[in-house]
Design a protein around this motif. Structure first.
Motif, short mmCIF file in Angstrom:
data_model
loop_
_atom_site.label_atom_id
_atom_site.label_comp_id
_atom_site.label_asym_id
_atom_site.label_seq_id
_atom_site.Cartn_x
_atom_site.Cartn_y
_atom_site.Cartn_z
N PHE A 81 8.58 -21.09 64.13
CA PHE A 81 9.06 -21.07 62.94
C PHE A 81 10.51 -20.59 62.82
CE2 PHE A 81 9.29 -19.26 58.49
CZ PHE A 81 8.28 -20.32 57.76
N GLU A 82 11.32 -21.57 61.92
CA GLU A 82 12.58 -21.37 61.99
C GLU A 82 13.13 -20.49 60.79
OE1 GLU A 82 14.71 -24.76 62.01
OE2 GLU A 82 14.03 -25.13 64.06
N TYR A 83 13.88 -19.54 60.80
CA TYR A 83 14.23 -18.64 59.88
C TYR A 83 15.65 -18.12 59.97
CZ TYR A 83 12.76 -14.88 62.84
OH TYR A 83 12.68 -14.05 63.70
N ASP A 84 16.26 -17.68 58.94
CA ASP A 84 17.69 -17.01 59.04
C ASP A 84 17.45 -15.45 58.10
OD1 ASP A 84 19.12 -19.08 60.06
OD2 ASP A 84 19.19 -20.13 58.01
N ILE A 85 18.35 -14.45 58.65
CA ILE A 85 18.22 -13.25 58.40
C ILE A 85 19.58 -12.90 57.78
CG2 ILE A 85 18.12 -11.01 58.64
CD1 ILE A 85 16.24 -11.44 61.08
N LEU A 86 19.84 -12.79 56.41
CA LEU A 86 20.84 -12.57 55.66
C LEU A 86 20.80 -10.93 55.59
CD1 LEU A 86 23.43 -12.78 53.99
CD2 LEU A 86 21.94 -13.59 52.22
N PHE A 87 21.75 -10.43 56.24
CA PHE A 87 21.88 -8.74 56.23
C PHE A 87 23.15 -8.20 55.29
CE2 PHE A 87 22.62 -4.50 57.49
CZ PHE A 87 21.38 -3.87 57.44
N LEU A 88 22.73 -7.65 54.12
CA LEU A 88 24.11 -7.23 53.26
C LEU A 88 24.24 -5.66 53.53
CD1 LEU A 88 22.37 -8.91 50.10
CD2 LEU A 88 24.46 -9.56 51.09
N ASP A 89 25.85 -5.32 53.78
CA ASP A 89 26.13 -3.99 54.08
C ASP A 89 27.15 -3.71 53.57
OD1 ASP A 89 26.01 -1.92 55.49
OD2 ASP A 89 26.56 -2.52 57.48
N ALA A 90 27.45 -2.37 53.32
CA ALA A 90 28.79 -1.80 52.56
C ALA A 90 28.87 -0.52 53.19
CB ALA A 90 28.51 -1.75 51.07
N SER A 91 30.21 0.00 53.06
CA SER A 91 30.46 1.41 53.52
C SER A 91 29.70 2.39 52.85
CB SER A 91 31.95 1.66 53.66
OG SER A 91 32.25 1.63 52.07
N ASP A 92 29.51 3.55 53.50
CA ASP A 92 28.68 4.60 52.98
C ASP A 92 29.37 5.25 51.76
OD1 ASP A 92 27.13 4.46 55.15
OD2 ASP A 92 27.53 6.33 56.07
N GLU A 93 30.79 5.13 51.70
CA GLU A 93 31.58 5.59 50.53
C GLU A 93 31.37 4.61 49.33
OE1 GLU A 93 33.33 7.04 54.11
OE2 GLU A 93 33.17 5.02 53.42
N VAL A 94 31.33 3.29 49.33
CA VAL A 94 31.13 2.52 48.18
C VAL A 94 29.61 2.58 48.07
CG1 VAL A 94 30.76 -0.12 47.80
CG2 VAL A 94 32.99 0.93 48.95
N LEU A 95 28.86 2.82 48.78
CA LEU A 95 27.41 3.00 48.66
C LEU A 95 27.01 4.18 47.58
CD1 LEU A 95 25.48 1.65 51.89
CD2 LEU A 95 25.56 0.61 49.73
N ILE A 96 27.65 5.14 48.11
CA ILE A 96 27.58 6.52 47.44
C ILE A 96 28.05 6.26 45.93
CG2 ILE A 96 27.97 8.96 47.25
CD1 ILE A 96 28.20 8.62 50.17
#
Length: 297
Positions: A81-96
């Motif tokens: 089964f073919e799939y793609d994983i899209l992972f969204l990230d950001a720096s800790d400072e920006v997330l806070i």
């Protein structure tokens, strides 16, 4: 069938990503219980089903059994089964900062501090980031820019190298940008500040551009800087870096740095490596704001 698993850090833009995919015709399901992920994937492959584009949102809200997803993904791969994983990230400072602005509670913070919740979330999502096909760092992306990147990468299936390059002009008298990866000083170049008719203008104006780039040292500086970055960026891509901030500074961040940043962006905008690139001018309006304050405006 195009099957996308959208995941990543809370506050990094997963909801925005799912909205973009939904608008592009994807059947989207957010926060699907892990026990149903495999069954849902199998359902989409049933004969007669007309669903050919699917995106599911999976994040830390799926519970303490998130590690069970690793077994589910292995099972899907074993079934071809073919799939793609899209992972969204950001720096800790920006997330806070985003959590403070929205006054939301981090799902793992409970009564503790947000930064501790973020640290725990990173630990629990590490295996997913490692397996991700696409990692988008939204630290320096506006919402519209994030939408554009997702449309380009997933909707239009354009080549993607997991890196966004920001060319950032700034003024040394206001401090070096904290998120700089590379810093270049152009204070050695002729300064339009001392030309009366150019002083109130910026590097976005033709008169200033023509003045700065009219000197041979400016042309040589730009050539050498372009050559260096064309060497460095592909190597950063190989290293797995997904954000690169190239800061170009002059005294006030208004004339020379803006001119060189714009010129560099124009040269690197078209590239064979397929990386995203944008230009920002942090301090271009600073002097104008200070002048108006001094005048009591």
């Amino acid at each position: 069938m195009h099957f996308v698993i959208v995941t990543g850090m809370s506050g990094a833009g997963k909801s925005t990503a799912l909205k973009v995919l939904e608008d592009a015709g994807y059947f989207c399901v957010d926060n699907l219980p892990l026990a149903f992920v495999g069954k849902f994937a199998e359902f989409t492959r049933q004969p007669g089903e007309k669903i050919n584009k699917v995106a599911i949102g999976v994040d830390i809200r799926s519970g303490q059994t998130l590690n069970g997803l690793e077994d589910i993904l292995e099972d899907l791969s074993a079934k071809h089964f073919e799939y793609d994983i899209l992972f969204l990230d950001a720096s800790d400072e920006v997330l806070i900062k985003r959590y403070k602005e929205t006054r939301r509670t981090h799902p793992l913070a409970l009564d503790d501090r947000v930064d501790k919740g973020i640290a725990l979330e990173r630990e629990k999502l590490a295996f997913l980031k490692k397996q991700a096909d696409i990692i988008l760092d939204t630290t320096n992306l506006l919402t519209r820019e994030l939408k554009q990147e997702i449309e380009k990468i997933i909707v239009h299936d354009e080549h993607f190298k997991n890196i966004m390059v920001t060319i950032l002009s700034f003024g040394f008298k206001y401090g070096i940008p904290n998120d700089s990866d590379l810093v270049f000083d152009v204070r050695c170049l002729p300064n339009p500040f001392y030309i009366d008719e150019l002083k109130p203008l910026t590097g976005n104006d033709k008169e200033v551009r023509d003045y700065v780039m009219g000197f041979e040292p400016s042309k040589i500086f730009l050539d050498k800087l372009e050559d260096m970055l064309r060497f460095l960026i592909p190597n950063y891509i190989l290293e797995g870096k997904n954000q690169l901030v190239v800061s170009v500074g002059c005294t006030g961040g208004k004339h020379r740095s803006v001119t060189l940043a714009n010129a560099l962006f124009k040269r690197l905008e078209q590239n064979d490596e397929g990386y995203g690139i944008k230009v920002e001018h942090r301090d271009i309006e600073r002097d104008r704001i200070r002048t108006n304050k001094n005048r009591g405006v």
